[in-house]
Design a protein around this motif. Structure first.
Motif, PDB file in Angstrom:
ATOM      1  N   ALA A   1       5.677  48.002  64.109  1.00 57.13           N
ATOM      2  CA  ALA A   1       4.156  47.373  63.805  1.00 57.13           C
ATOM      3  C   ALA A   1       3.179  48.053  63.001  1.00 57.13           C
ATOM      4  CB  ALA A   1       3.587  47.294  65.203  1.00 57.13           C
ATOM      5  N   ASN A   2       3.438  49.371  62.861  1.00 55.33           N
ATOM      6  CA  ASN A   2       2.565  50.136  62.102  1.00 55.33           C
ATOM      7  C   ASN A   2       3.215  50.617  60.540  1.00 55.33           C
ATOM      8  OD1 ASN A   2       0.022  50.548  63.380  1.00 55.33           O
ATOM      9  ND2 ASN A   2       1.446  50.918  65.047  1.00 55.33           N
ATOM     10  N   VAL A   3       4.422  49.707  60.305  1.00 56.95           N
ATOM     11  CA  VAL A   3       4.981  50.050  58.959  1.00 56.95           C
ATOM     12  C   VAL A   3       4.060  49.924  57.755  1.00 56.95           C
ATOM     13  CG1 VAL A   3       5.742  47.879  58.372  1.00 56.95           C
ATOM     14  CG2 VAL A   3       7.155  49.618  58.051  1.00 56.95           C
ATOM     15  N   ASP A   4       2.873  49.364  57.816  1.00 53.58           N
ATOM     16  CA  ASP A   4       2.038  49.019  56.721  1.00 53.58           C
ATOM     17  C   ASP A   4       0.849  49.865  56.786  1.00 53.58           C
ATOM     18  OD1 ASP A   4       3.886  47.784  55.039  1.00 53.58           O
ATOM     19  OD2 ASP A   4       3.221  45.926  55.951  1.00 53.58           O
ATOM     20  N   THR A   5       0.475  50.610  57.890  1.00 53.08           N
ATOM     21  CA  THR A   5      -0.528  51.410  58.038  1.00 53.08           C
ATOM     22  C   THR A   5      -0.897  52.624  57.458  1.00 53.08           C
ATOM     23  OG1 THR A   5      -0.496  50.472  60.323  1.00 53.08           O
ATOM     24  CG2 THR A   5      -2.041  52.304  60.068  1.00 53.08           C
ATOM     25  N   PRO A   6      -1.664  52.903  56.630  1.00 55.84           N
ATOM     26  CA  PRO A   6      -1.741  53.694  55.801  1.00 55.84           C
ATOM     27  C   PRO A   6      -2.087  55.308  56.676  1.00 55.84           C
ATOM     28  CG  PRO A   6      -3.396  52.208  54.924  1.00 55.84           C
ATOM     29  CD  PRO A   6      -2.809  51.731  56.157  1.00 55.84           C
ATOM     30  N   ASN A   7      -1.344  56.262  56.370  1.00 47.30           N
ATOM     31  CA  ASN A   7      -1.224  57.335  56.999  1.00 47.30           C
ATOM     32  C   ASN A   7      -0.757  57.405  58.385  1.00 47.30           C
ATOM     33  OD1 ASN A   7      -2.339  58.814  54.677  1.00 47.30           O
ATOM     34  ND2 ASN A   7      -4.254  58.107  55.189  1.00 47.30           N
ATOM     35  N   TYR A   8      -0.295  56.461  58.829  1.00 43.87           N
ATOM     36  CA  TYR A   8       0.456  56.491  60.113  1.00 43.87           C
ATOM     37  C   TYR A   8       1.949  57.216  60.171  1.00 43.87           C
ATOM     38  CZ  TYR A   8       2.578  54.660  64.440  1.00 43.87           C
ATOM     39  OH  TYR A   8       3.386  54.541  65.400  1.00 43.87           O
ATOM     40  N   LYS A   9       1.698  58.141  61.137  1.00 41.16           N
ATOM     41  CA  LYS A   9       3.025  59.169  61.219  1.00 41.16           C
ATOM     42  C   LYS A   9       3.955  58.495  62.244  1.00 41.16           C
ATOM     43  CE  LYS A   9       1.718  61.586  57.861  1.00 41.16           C
ATOM     44  NZ  LYS A   9       2.041  61.269  56.645  1.00 41.16           N
ATOM     45  N   ALA A  10       5.291  58.325  61.907  1.00 42.95           N
ATOM     46  CA  ALA A  10       6.181  57.690  62.727  1.00 42.95           C
ATOM     47  C   ALA A  10       6.212  58.538  64.177  1.00 42.95           C
ATOM     48  CB  ALA A  10       7.484  57.530  62.308  1.00 42.95           C
TER      49      ALA A  10
ATOM     50  N   GLY B  37       0.847  57.203  52.456  1.00 42.95           N
ATOM     51  CA  GLY B  37       0.964  58.222  53.520  1.00 42.95           C
ATOM     52  C   GLY B  37       1.753  57.978  54.696  1.00 42.95           C
ATOM     53  N   ASN B  38       2.273  56.683  54.872  1.00 41.28           N
ATOM     54  CA  ASN B  38       2.766  56.171  55.857  1.00 41.28           C
ATOM     55  C   ASN B  38       4.407  56.733  55.801  1.00 41.28           C
ATOM     56  OD1 ASN B  38       4.653  54.120  57.462  1.00 41.28           O
ATOM     57  ND2 ASN B  38       2.809  53.176  57.769  1.00 41.28           N
ATOM     58  N   GLY B  39       4.704  57.295  57.526  1.00 40.63           N
ATOM     59  CA  GLY B  39       5.941  57.828  57.663  1.00 40.63           C
ATOM     60  C   GLY B  39       6.907  57.162  58.022  1.00 40.63           C
TER      61      GLY B  39
END
Length: 130
Positions: free
Chosen positions: A30-39, A89-91
């Motif tokens: 769900a957060n694949v395109d969220t900037p700076n989100y870390k998996a 910055g997405n992980g």
């Protein structure tokens, strides 16, 4: 004497782990395109060690031997901060997440199948083998 020697409880813990893993994978996707989100990932090491300690009894013959002690730690959600897959910055690696989701689904279905087998055995015993 516990029913099935703790098998149902072990299967239940496996199902709880698989459910938490599914929720974590879904959150990552769900957060694949969220900037700076870390998996995030689910650590099962503590839970696995806990299971081993319940089923193994170790007797120390030397004080230098590693001591076995029961742990109440459960699976924990941890962030994977070592990789960045996008310029923002997405992980999250979507291919990895989808692969992990498929593996988790197979694991979950195997646990459900085993649990159904245990309940079918119990039902056969209750019916008197018929």
């Amino acid at each position: 004497m516990s029913l099935f020697s703790g098998t149902i409880q072990s299967l239940e813990q496996g199902l709880n782990y698989s459910t938490l893993k599914q929720q974590t994978i879904s959150q990552n996707i769900a957060n694949v395109d969220t900037p700076n989100y870390k998996a995030k990932d689910v650590s099962r090491k503590n839970q696995f060690q806990s299971e081993l300690q319940y089923s193994l009894k170790a007797y120390r013959t030397n004080e230098k031997h590693i001591e076995f002690s029961k742990s109440s730690e459960q699976a924990a959600v941890i962030s994977r901060t070592s990789h960045t897959y996008q310029e923002n910055g997405n992980g999250v690696d979507l291919d990895k997440e989808m692969t992990t989701m498929a593996e988790n689904q197979i694991y979950y279905e195997a646990l459900i199948d085993r649990l159904n087998g245990k309940f079918n055995s119990l039902q056969t015993v209750i019916r008197g083998g018929k």
